[in-house]
Structure formats: structure tokens, C-alpha cells
Scaffold this active site. Sequence first.
Site, PDB file in Angstrom:
ATOM      1  N   HIS A   1      -9.364  -2.480  -8.921  1.00 35.57           N
ATOM      2  CA  HIS A   1      -9.121  -1.251  -8.172  1.00 35.57           C
ATOM      3  C   HIS A   1      -8.071  -0.385  -8.847  1.00 35.57           C
ATOM      4  O   HIS A   1      -8.209   0.847  -8.912  1.00 35.57           O
ATOM      5  CB  HIS A   1      -8.702  -1.630  -6.750  1.00 35.57           C
ATOM      6  CG  HIS A   1      -8.751  -0.514  -5.779  1.00 35.57           C
ATOM      7  ND1 HIS A   1      -9.903  -0.128  -5.135  1.00 35.57           N
ATOM      8  CD2 HIS A   1      -7.789   0.330  -5.329  1.00 35.57           C
ATOM      9  CE1 HIS A   1      -9.653   0.887  -4.326  1.00 35.57           C
ATOM     10  NE2 HIS A   1      -8.378   1.186  -4.425  1.00 35.57           N
TER      11      HIS A   1
ATOM     12  N   ASP B   1       0.845  -1.194   0.000  1.00 33.91           N
ATOM     13  CA  ASP B   1       0.000   0.000   0.000  1.00 33.91           C
ATOM     14  C   ASP B   1       0.877   1.240   0.000  1.00 33.91           C
ATOM     15  O   ASP B   1       1.431   1.623   1.029  1.00 33.91           O
ATOM     16  CB  ASP B   1      -0.885  -0.011   1.250  1.00 33.91           C
ATOM     17  CG  ASP B   1      -2.122   0.852   1.107  1.00 33.91           C
ATOM     18  OD1 ASP B   1      -1.972   2.017   0.720  1.00 33.91           O
ATOM     19  OD2 ASP B   1      -3.222   0.348   1.382  1.00 33.91           O
TER      20      ASP B   1
END
Length: 399
Positions: free
Chosen positions: A314, A226
Site C-alpha cells: 500500500h 494512520d
Amino acid sequence: MHTDPENRREQGRPATSGLGRRALLATGAALAAAVGAAAEPVANNSRPRRGGAAPDTSPIAFHGLRQAGLTQPQLPAAHMLSFDLPPTSVTADRETLRNVLAALTHTLSTAAAGTLPEPRLHTGETTRLACVVGVGPAIASRLGLNVPPELADLPTFPDDRLDPARGHGDVLLQLCAADRWTPTVVAELATTAVQSAGAVPRWTQSGFLPHTAPGVTPRNLFGFKDGTANPDEPTAQRWVWGPPGAHQNGTILVYRRIHMDVAGFAAIPEDRQNTMIGRRAADGIPLTGTAEHDDPDIYAKHPDGAYVIPATAHVRLSSPRLDRGARMLRRSYNYDDGPNDRGLLFCAYMRDPALFTRVQNRLAARDALLPFIEHRASAVAYVLPGATPNEPLGHHLWT
């Protein structure tokens, strides 16, 4: 939740402080190092350091043209706080806000310098504290503050389940350090100082990152890396920091508290997880690439004409290519408030939060992660330019 590192989606007169404003500034000046002539570059944790250099253990300077919470490499422990100013009159409330920001400047600068007379912070190790302070759109509008015209609350998105008691706020504060001890203690001291200046607490939230080697991208609770590719400084100058003028060393924070169904997502086969995200969980490599930092090619197709990165992935829906290259600076944290409430504290910084709105509208319409995430709190804040030894945080707000 914006797990794609290329672009994540885009939350009677009060008593004044006992410390006078001049005294606060004088104390800060005595403790501060001189401010450099150029603005600090944006921190980017996504590139390995040369030679596997050990993490920096020197104190983090509080003073600077930009706030250290955005210019330093991201630290693994965070504590976020929000405060409100009870409304009285514009004149009185402007003075209260001045006192609140002066009190924060004093408390945070002395804590960062390691000179705060607080025995709990005297651990025998260097205090490494990085802070972010901002003001919300409601107080900015009510008091006529000099903030970017783009500062505004977000619209409502489909499937939002927002708790107003855990979002918004007139003054937002983020404290970051190597472990939870320092932010926890400093949060208590900052809250006391802010309350003495006339504000009241609204909400708090702690977050964390896994400890990783320098240059290694941390993972979220879904197990994916992330924050792989934050913008470099030239790109950030265009999309993150304000234009030349009073706001050029400030930015706008979009905060979202995103609940994640960690167990439900973990039950999905890994190859299916990879197509939902558009990257491989094992190494963070995009489905169209050969290395973690390769730019995902959202237009690449298989021989049968199907997209390599699926239409609901995503990565595709949050790609900068769909926003003319506009990017955010993401510095998010995980949170764990019990077995039934775990997720992501999404923190993204940008010049114009309309970027987040565009990305979030696309994600809310068809993101493959929708069954596994829920947005439960939101806030937006103008992150102030840094303080100098002679001027506290927010000194540009009144011009």
C-alpha cells in the site's frame, strides 16, 4: 483505503430561515474574535509536542480565514452530515443556499463559542467544536457557483460498491469534538436550522479515533498507525490549499466510506501484514526506515534485487514519489456500524482531486489490501474558506 501516511488515496420555493441574514451576521460578529491577518497553518498531528504538553482545552474559534476543522489538531469524535437542495429555479436555489450557509454559520459559531441556548451543551466543560462545511460539485454546477475548476465527481473505480444514498450531497458538514456528545447534539441543531432554510437531509455517519497522547499517531481498525506524515504548511500551500485568489483558503475534500474485513486481516501473520502495508504494525516504521516519520524508500532493494517495500504494498502504490511529490492532507476516522460493517471514513483534502484518482487507480489495480477492503460510499466537496465576523460561510461563492 489509504493507510500509508505519506499519501492516501485519493465522496414551490423552499422556505427560508426565520433569521434574517443581517441578524445572523450581527450575532456572529458579536460572538467572534477578530480574524488574524495571516491564514491559519494546516494542523499536523504527526509530530510530538514539546515537553509532552497537555491537550488544549480552550474554546476553538469558529471564525478564521480557514475552517477550524482543518486547522486544529484532529479531535477524536466526528459526525458527518450531507444535505440536498430540492431544485426549483437557479435564482430561488441560490437564495436557498445563501440561507442554508447563513444558518449553518449562525448555529456553528454560537455552538463553538458556547453561547448556544441549548442545555445539553452546558456540561460544565469548555465546548471544543471544530467544523468543516463544503458544497458538492452538482449544486456548484447547477447554480453557477464560484468554485475551483477542479471540483468534480470522481470516476468509477474497479470493485467500487457504492451506495448513492450514503454518498454525494449538495452541502456537506463535518463536526468534530472530544467525544460523541457534542457532535451528536450540534448535528441535531444544525439539521433543524438547515431544514428551516430549505435543505433536506441526505445521509449521516459518525466516526471515531482512539484516544492517544498528544503527538501520537492514532491507529485504524487494522491496527496500523494512520496519518503519520501529513504535509507541512509550505507543502500544503502547494498541494492542499487553493491558489491565490478567492479559493486560496479553501480546499477539496474526497470522502470514501471504506468497509474493512477486520477479522480477515487480523488472521494474517503480522510479518505478512507488514509487507502488505509497507510499514511495521508495532511502531509504524517503514520497512526501509528506522523511525516512524522516515520517508519510505520505495526504490530500496534487497541484495537479491527484490524491493524491500513490495510492488503491491500500500505504501508503494500511494507514494508521493509516483505523483511528483503531490500530497494530500488526511484526517480520516474509523467507523463501527455493527459487527458486519466496520471500516474507515477516509477524508483527504487536496487542491485537485485528480491526485486521488491517480492514486486510487494504482491501488485498484494491485493493492495487497484489495481482498480486505471495499469502497461503499463516496463524496466530493469544495471546503469553503472560513467565515469572518462580518461574512458567513460561502460569501465568495457568488462572485
